[in-house]
Design an enzyme around this catalytic site. Structure first.
Site, PDB file in Angstrom:
ATOM      1  N   ASP A 156      42.605  75.285  41.248  1.00  0.00           N
ATOM      2  CA  ASP A 156      43.427  76.493  41.073  1.00  0.00           C
ATOM      3  C   ASP A 156      42.937  77.563  42.035  1.00  0.00           C
ATOM      4  O   ASP A 156      41.744  77.611  42.385  1.00  0.00           O
ATOM      5  CB  ASP A 156      43.331  77.009  39.633  1.00  0.00           C
ATOM      6  CG  ASP A 156      44.054  76.116  38.639  1.00  0.00           C
ATOM      7  OD1 ASP A 156      45.001  75.420  39.054  1.00  0.00           O
ATOM      8  OD2 ASP A 156      43.681  76.117  37.452  1.00  0.00           O
ATOM      9  N   ASP A 174      51.540  74.614  38.949  1.00  0.00           N
ATOM     10  CA  ASP A 174      51.729  75.440  37.751  1.00  0.00           C
ATOM     11  C   ASP A 174      52.919  76.388  37.917  1.00  0.00           C
ATOM     12  O   ASP A 174      53.697  76.600  36.979  1.00  0.00           O
ATOM     13  CB  ASP A 174      50.472  76.267  37.459  1.00  0.00           C
ATOM     14  CG  ASP A 174      49.265  75.399  37.145  1.00  0.00           C
ATOM     15  OD1 ASP A 174      49.456  74.284  36.627  1.00  0.00           O
ATOM     16  OD2 ASP A 174      48.138  75.849  37.430  1.00  0.00           O
TER      17      ASP A 174
END
Length: 198
Positions: A156, A174
């Protein structure tokens, strides 16, 4: 009559007859279309492929050019922060025990794929926005699944923050999943409000 039946049985078993039946079946499949000719699948797979490729490229770029926990400020409320997330999107289940967490996330991903494919098959071809949203969710799920299978965790890096407030880091996959789910929810709300034709 018995002899005629025997002759017909021999003919049915002949290679030429089997080839003709196979060619008829292939022609029927081609006339029926299939995944490659279905505009829903073409659009969904195109969107899913774009999301997956962008997700992989951005994760590879971050992994190769940044060190773990490094932050690059881009805007007063947005930065790039390289982290490894062992949980689901936005850090969900990250503190769960590993023997429980990884199988759970893999099962959830597989179930999500099955549900999304079923949803796609039931969606009319003219609902292109819905089909594209499904493709985005599929591509995002596939991107994070690849990362989880390869590393046991997900890369991330997008970081939203303001003052002392900080949103959990996320990635392209995401983002695609979130946007796709929002589109599907809005579409469901509109469908619920639309009166059924008499």
């Amino acid at each position: 009559a018995r002899r005629r039946r025997e002759v017909r049985t021999v003919l049915d078993r002949s290679p030429a007859r089997r080839r003709r039946r196979a060619s008829h079946a292939l022609r029927a499949m081609r006339r029926g279309g299939g995944v490659t000719r279905d505009p829903r699948w073409r659009l969904a797979l195109t969107v899913a492929s774009v999301v997956f490729v962008l997700d992989r490229l951005t994760k590879m770029l971050v992994e190769r050019t940044m060190t773990l926990e490094q932050t690059i400020d881009l805007l007063p409320f947005f930065a790039l922060t390289y982290v490894r997330n062992p949980g689901a999107a936005f850090g969900l289940f990250r503190n769960a025990p590993e023997p429980f967490r990884i199988p759970l996330l893999l099962v959830v991903t597989v179930v999500a794929f099955v549900v999304l494919v079923g949803y796609l098959r039931e969606t009319p071809a003219d609902r292109r926005v819905v089909v594209a949203a499904l493709g985005g969710v599929l591509g995002g799920a596939l991107g994070n699944l690849y990362c989880r299978v390869r590393y046991g965790e997900v890369i991330d890096f997008f970081h939203l923050h303001w003052g002392g407030w900080s949103w959990p880091m996320f990635n392209v996959a995401d983002s695609a999943i979130t946007v796709g789910v929002i589109v599907l929810l809005v579409n469901s709300l509109f469908d619920a409000k639309t009166p059924a034709p008499h």
